[in-house]
Design a protein around this motif. Structure first.
Motif, PDB file in Angstrom:
ATOM      1  N   LYS A  41      21.757 -42.243 -25.979  1.00 14.27           N
ATOM      2  CA  LYS A  41      22.140 -40.932 -25.459  1.00 14.27           C
ATOM      3  C   LYS A  41      23.540 -40.578 -25.967  1.00 14.27           C
ATOM      4  CE  LYS A  41      18.501 -40.376 -22.767  1.00 14.27           C
ATOM      5  NZ  LYS A  41      17.482 -39.341 -23.043  1.00 14.27           N
ATOM      6  N   ILE A  42      23.835 -39.283 -25.986  1.00 16.89           N
ATOM      7  CA  ILE A  42      25.136 -38.831 -26.468  1.00 16.89           C
ATOM      8  C   ILE A  42      26.266 -39.388 -25.597  1.00 16.89           C
ATOM      9  CG2 ILE A  42      26.564 -36.806 -27.006  1.00 16.89           C
ATOM     10  CD1 ILE A  42      24.108 -37.271 -28.850  1.00 16.89           C
ATOM     11  N   LYS A  43      26.021 -39.540 -24.298  1.00 20.72           N
ATOM     12  CA  LYS A  43      27.069 -40.072 -23.412  1.00 20.72           C
ATOM     13  C   LYS A  43      27.431 -41.514 -23.765  1.00 20.72           C
ATOM     14  CE  LYS A  43      24.143 -41.856 -19.653  1.00 20.72           C
ATOM     15  NZ  LYS A  43      23.850 -41.793 -18.209  1.00 20.72           N
ATOM     16  N   GLU A  44      26.500 -42.222 -24.408  1.00 19.67           N
ATOM     17  CA  GLU A  44      26.791 -43.594 -24.847  1.00 19.67           C
ATOM     18  C   GLU A  44      27.546 -43.584 -26.168  1.00 19.67           C
ATOM     19  OE1 GLU A  44      23.262 -46.386 -24.001  1.00 19.67           O
ATOM     20  OE2 GLU A  44      22.330 -44.393 -24.191  1.00 19.67           O
ATOM     21  N   ILE A  45      27.236 -42.615 -27.010  1.00 19.79           N
ATOM     22  CA  ILE A  45      27.917 -42.517 -28.310  1.00 19.79           C
ATOM     23  C   ILE A  45      29.326 -41.961 -28.137  1.00 19.79           C
ATOM     24  CG2 ILE A  45      27.799 -41.483 -30.612  1.00 19.79           C
ATOM     25  CD1 ILE A  45      24.737 -41.239 -30.155  1.00 19.79           C
ATOM     26  N   PHE A  46      29.420 -40.923 -27.285  1.00 14.42           N
ATOM     27  CA  PHE A  46      30.716 -40.281 -26.999  1.00 14.42           C
ATOM     28  C   PHE A  46      30.975 -40.346 -25.483  1.00 14.42           C
ATOM     29  CE2 PHE A  46      29.292 -37.291 -30.616  1.00 14.42           C
ATOM     30  CZ  PHE A  46      29.818 -38.121 -31.600  1.00 14.42           C
ATOM     31  N   PRO A  47      31.470 -41.463 -24.976  1.00 14.44           N
ATOM     32  CA  PRO A  47      31.653 -41.616 -23.528  1.00 14.44           C
ATOM     33  C   PRO A  47      32.589 -40.586 -22.898  1.00 14.44           C
ATOM     34  CG  PRO A  47      31.851 -43.741 -24.646  1.00 14.44           C
ATOM     35  CD  PRO A  47      31.826 -42.689 -25.711  1.00 14.44           C
ATOM     36  N   GLU A  48      33.523 -40.035 -23.686  1.00 12.19           N
ATOM     37  CA  GLU A  48      34.500 -39.094 -23.141  1.00 12.19           C
ATOM     38  C   GLU A  48      34.086 -37.626 -23.340  1.00 12.19           C
ATOM     39  OE1 GLU A  48      37.137 -40.149 -21.420  1.00 12.19           O
ATOM     40  OE2 GLU A  48      36.399 -42.193 -21.769  1.00 12.19           O
ATOM     41  N   PHE A  49      32.925 -37.389 -23.922  1.00 14.15           N
ATOM     42  CA  PHE A  49      32.451 -36.021 -24.132  1.00 14.15           C
ATOM     43  C   PHE A  49      32.256 -35.350 -22.776  1.00 14.15           C
ATOM     44  CE2 PHE A  49      28.406 -33.421 -25.082  1.00 14.15           C
ATOM     45  CZ  PHE A  49      29.131 -32.267 -25.326  1.00 14.15           C
ATOM     46  N   GLN A  61      21.713 -29.097 -30.908  1.00 12.32           N
ATOM     47  CA  GLN A  61      20.619 -30.022 -30.614  1.00 12.32           C
ATOM     48  C   GLN A  61      20.234 -30.811 -31.860  1.00 12.32           C
ATOM     49  OE1 GLN A  61      18.956 -30.604 -27.439  1.00 12.32           O
ATOM     50  NE2 GLN A  61      18.476 -32.373 -28.733  1.00 12.32           N
ATOM     51  N   MET A  62      20.228 -30.156 -33.018  1.00 16.34           N
ATOM     52  CA  MET A  62      19.934 -30.873 -34.259  1.00 16.34           C
ATOM     53  C   MET A  62      20.975 -31.965 -34.504  1.00 16.34           C
ATOM     54  SD  MET A  62      19.738 -29.454 -38.190  1.00 16.34           S
ATOM     55  CE  MET A  62      18.119 -28.710 -38.066  1.00 16.34           C
ATOM     56  N   TYR A  63      22.237 -31.637 -34.262  1.00 20.74           N
ATOM     57  CA  TYR A  63      23.323 -32.617 -34.396  1.00 20.74           C
ATOM     58  C   TYR A  63      23.093 -33.795 -33.450  1.00 20.74           C
ATOM     59  CZ  TYR A  63      28.177 -34.337 -33.701  1.00 20.74           C
ATOM     60  OH  TYR A  63      29.306 -35.102 -33.568  1.00 20.74           O
ATOM     61  N   PHE A  64      22.733 -33.506 -32.199  1.00 19.56           N
ATOM     62  CA  PHE A  64      22.471 -34.571 -31.222  1.00 19.56           C
ATOM     63  C   PHE A  64      21.282 -35.436 -31.650  1.00 19.56           C
ATOM     64  CE2 PHE A  64      24.418 -32.180 -27.333  1.00 19.56           C
ATOM     65  CZ  PHE A  64      25.683 -32.451 -27.818  1.00 19.56           C
ATOM     66  N   GLY A  93       9.060 -28.999 -20.731  1.00 18.27           N
ATOM     67  CA  GLY A  93      10.235 -28.852 -21.582  1.00 18.27           C
ATOM     68  C   GLY A  93       9.979 -27.869 -22.718  1.00 18.27           C
ATOM     69  N   ILE A  94      10.899 -26.924 -22.908  1.00 15.89           N
ATOM     70  CA  ILE A  94      10.770 -25.908 -23.956  1.00 15.89           C
ATOM     71  C   ILE A  94      11.828 -26.161 -25.021  1.00 15.89           C
ATOM     72  CG2 ILE A  94      10.743 -23.443 -24.482  1.00 15.89           C
ATOM     73  CD1 ILE A  94       8.589 -24.197 -22.494  1.00 15.89           C
ATOM     74  N   THR A  95      11.404 -26.345 -26.266  1.00 11.03           N
ATOM     75  CA  THR A  95      12.358 -26.477 -27.370  1.00 11.03           C
ATOM     76  C   THR A  95      12.767 -25.111 -27.886  1.00 11.03           C
ATOM     77  OG1 THR A  95      11.466 -28.625 -28.033  1.00 11.03           O
ATOM     78  CG2 THR A  95      12.704 -27.404 -29.700  1.00 11.03           C
ATOM     79  N   GLU A  96      11.784 -24.245 -28.139  1.00 12.49           N
ATOM     80  CA  GLU A  96      12.047 -22.918 -28.669  1.00 12.49           C
ATOM     81  C   GLU A  96      10.789 -22.076 -28.504  1.00 12.49           C
ATOM     82  OE1 GLU A  96      14.017 -20.477 -29.137  1.00 12.49           O
ATOM     83  OE2 GLU A  96      15.268 -21.414 -30.693  1.00 12.49           O
ATOM     84  N   PHE A  97      10.936 -20.752 -28.484  1.00  9.05           N
ATOM     85  CA  PHE A  97       9.757 -19.896 -28.405  1.00  9.05           C
ATOM     86  C   PHE A  97      10.083 -18.493 -28.896  1.00  9.05           C
ATOM     87  CE2 PHE A  97      11.871 -18.892 -24.451  1.00  9.05           C
ATOM     88  CZ  PHE A  97      11.568 -17.553 -24.211  1.00  9.05           C
ATOM     89  N   GLU A 128      20.811 -31.429 -22.127  1.00 12.83           N
ATOM     90  CA  GLU A 128      21.305 -32.345 -21.096  1.00 12.83           C
ATOM     91  C   GLU A 128      20.540 -33.668 -21.128  1.00 12.83           C
ATOM     92  OE1 GLU A 128      21.258 -30.187 -17.400  1.00 12.83           O
ATOM     93  OE2 GLU A 128      23.159 -29.168 -17.856  1.00 12.83           O
ATOM     94  N   GLU A 129      19.245 -33.607 -21.484  1.00 14.30           N
ATOM     95  CA  GLU A 129      18.476 -34.844 -21.617  1.00 14.30           C
ATOM     96  C   GLU A 129      19.009 -35.670 -22.784  1.00 14.30           C
ATOM     97  OE1 GLU A 129      15.600 -37.713 -22.796  1.00 14.30           O
ATOM     98  OE2 GLU A 129      16.052 -35.947 -24.028  1.00 14.30           O
ATOM     99  N   SER A 130      19.369 -34.988 -23.874  1.00 15.52           N
ATOM    100  CA  SER A 130      19.927 -35.692 -25.036  1.00 15.52           C
ATOM    101  C   SER A 130      21.289 -36.310 -24.699  1.00 15.52           C
ATOM    102  CB  SER A 130      20.087 -34.728 -26.211  1.00 15.52           C
ATOM    103  OG  SER A 130      18.838 -34.241 -26.649  1.00 15.52           O
ATOM    104  N   ILE A 131      22.084 -35.572 -23.926  1.00 14.33           N
ATOM    105  CA  ILE A 131      23.406 -36.083 -23.534  1.00 14.33           C
ATOM    106  C   ILE A 131      23.262 -37.243 -22.556  1.00 14.33           C
ATOM    107  CG2 ILE A 131      25.591 -35.515 -22.375  1.00 14.33           C
ATOM    108  CD1 ILE A 131      25.169 -32.617 -23.358  1.00 14.33           C
ATOM    109  N   GLY A 132      22.303 -37.115 -21.641  1.00 13.84           N
ATOM    110  CA  GLY A 132      22.091 -38.155 -20.643  1.00 13.84           C
ATOM    111  C   GLY A 132      22.770 -37.867 -19.322  1.00 13.84           C
TER     112      GLY A 132
END
Length: 510
Positions: free
Chosen positions: A233-241, A219-222, A392-396, A259-263
């Motif tokens: 979104k990641i799907k725009e940066i890496f369309p074939e991911f 997630q940090m990488y994204f 939405g939960i990031t961490e807990f 999944e929200e980050s990926i799109g």
């Protein structure tokens, strides 16, 4: 379709055929492995000390080999680390996987010439099983990234020492090397944030098709990729991911944000690798459970988790386990670990084939009042409500709060970093508490009996957990935040990151 992609389908079919064969005979395979392990180690110091020459079956084994954690085996491991041969396994290890323990400090986990190939084979087979089930091979032609520890190793008494992921980096099959990122130089960067920045620069314009790593650090990488791209979104940066491979933690708390980050939703494979051995992986996209690798050079034992701290706990082999029972996982390996408590808890969800879910850590629980709440229960409680409420939960993480003002009942204190906060924190907390009561009857009884008050959630600032891990010197790599603690160390450190809300619950601090 490239040559590698074309060849992968028939190769996957051949491998899966072999897997299906041992899947049907897992119990027999396990007992054969136990016999082989004992025979191979009977002339070692450990084997002689534990009467391996006279062990004929599992009952004999239990009588002669006690359950021990790293500290319990340390006198033997220290001899191996010192360079002595034939101590726990024949000869010397090929490597030591260096890990950090909360009670043992630095731990050196032996990896032998027999055990190392099992790590590589399991990782390969997880991908081949996916190819065989889905027919999807396009990802093989693109670039693959493995967010992992540094591959830099040093020698200790003639044996290479490094992080498991770094050791594995040296052994990636040649046919994958050209597709693999990041570069060796980038992978060697020790500072995690500097490393991720370098990985972003190196991969931003590449055709990334497979990404692998522990979810919070992926997630940090994204997040850094999104910042570099101006919010894409990641799907725009890496369309074939198209494939995400992960392990180390339960994916569910991170799934929505990733999944929200990926799109888009994306296929994912969960794996269960440990320094001690590669234990299981997800073998179907239709089923989130993990196939226990019954023929991977390890003999497994299982102790009912509620008996773990007994003087004489029940020890079970694979053929004796029951479904939906929480077990502490014990390993006996072809690297010389014997009766070794890895510290994880699992439960079986299928016995045909034997498939598991990882439920937590045997030491990561809350039982300040006998409730013995475990990781699986707190994750289910908060995620089930979050999904219903669109939260939405990031961490807990969760800890007991026993030191309350006079007249106030103790409670479970939850520290939650929200990516999408609830509109009414108190109402959300109440629902989470009710969900936890349904999962854990002991917790229910304590609430009903007015021994505990309902749980209290502290909302944390953005990046609170990243900043906490940075402060602990544990940012990135294989490091994870424990879901549960039976003490206040993590909770007290996180208190400085809390957000004050209007109309806070009874017991909230200023």
């Amino acid at each position: 379709m490239g040559l590698k992609a074309a060849l992968s389908k028939p190769f996957a079919a051949l491998v899966v055929k072999g897997i299906n064969k041992w899947k049907k005979n897992a119990v027999s395979a396990q007992h054969n492995i136990l016999t082989q392990l004992i025979d191979s180690a009977k002339d070692t110091a450990f084997g002689k000390d534990h009467n391996f020459g006279n062990i004929r079956n599992y009952e004999d084994f239990k009588k002669n080999v006690p359950i021990r954690d790293y500290e319990g085996l340390r006198t033997y491991i220290d001899r191996v680390v010192a360079g002595e041969t034939d101590v726990m396994w024949k000869g010397k290890p090929e490597y030591f996987a260096k890990t950090s323990g909360t009670t043992s400090g630095v731990k050196y986990i032996p990896i032998s010439r027999e055990s190392m190939p099992e790590h590589i084979k399991a990782a390969r087979n997880a991908l081949l099983t996916y190819i065989h089930e889905t027919g999807k091979v396009k990802f093989i032609n693109g670039k693959m990234i493995f967010l992992q520890g540094s591959p830099v190793m040093h020698k200790k008494n003639g044996i290479n020492v490094g992080r498991l992921s770094g050791i594995v980096a040296h052994l990636v099959p040649k046919y994958l090397q050209k597709n693999r990122l990041p570069s060796y130089e980038t992978n060697c960067i020790e500072d995690w944030e500097e490393k991720v920045d370098a990985i972003v620069a190196e991969t931003f314009h590449q055709n990334m098709t497979l990404i692998s790593g522990i979810p919070p650090w992926v997630q940090m990488y994204f997040d850094k990729l999104a910042a570099q791209s101006g919010g894409k979104k990641i799907k725009e940066i890496f369309p074939e991911f198209s494939l995400f491979v992960y392990g180390g933690v339960n994916y569910e708390p991170y799934r929505a944000k990733i999944e929200e980050s990926i799109g888009k939703k994306i296929d994912a494979i969960e794996t269960y690798p440990a320094s001690e051995g590669f234990i299981a992986y997800q073998d179907s996209q239709q089923d989130k459970s993990l196939l226990l690798l019954a023929k991977a050079g390890m003999f497994y034992e299982f102790i009912p988790a509620d008996e773990y701290y007994n003087d004489d706990p029940t020890r079970l082999s694979l053929g004796e386990v029951e479904l939906e029972t929480n077990y502490a996982l014990i390993l006996n390996t072809n690297a010389g670990l014997w009766g070794y408590s890895i510290g994880d808890t699992i439960k079986f969800v299928s016995k045909n084939p034997y498939k598991i879910m990882v439920t937590g850590r045997i030491k990561h629980f809350i039982s300040a009042f006998g409730e013995h709440v475990i990781g699986e229960e707190v994750e289910h409680a908060i995620l089930s409500v979050a999904n219903e409420e669109g939260v939405g939960i990031t961490e807990f993480t969760v800890a007991p709060q026993v030191s309350t003002p006079q007249g106030e009942l103790p409670y479970h204190e939850w520290f939650v970093e929200f990516s999408a906060a609830p509109k009414d924190l108190q109402a959300f907390s109440k629902k989470v508490d009710q969900a936890l009561q349904k999962k854990n009857i002991y917790y229910f009884d304590l609430i009903e009996g007015k021994i505990l008050q309902p749980l209290i959630i502290r909302s944390l600032q953005k990046d609170a957990f990243v900043n906490y891990m940075r402060g602990q010197g544990k940012l990135g790599g294989q490091n994870k935040v424990p879901r549960l603690s039976n003490d206040r160390k993590i909770a007290d450190d996180l208190s400085s990151f809390t957000i004050r809300h209007e109309g806070e619950q009874q017991g909230e601090s200023n």
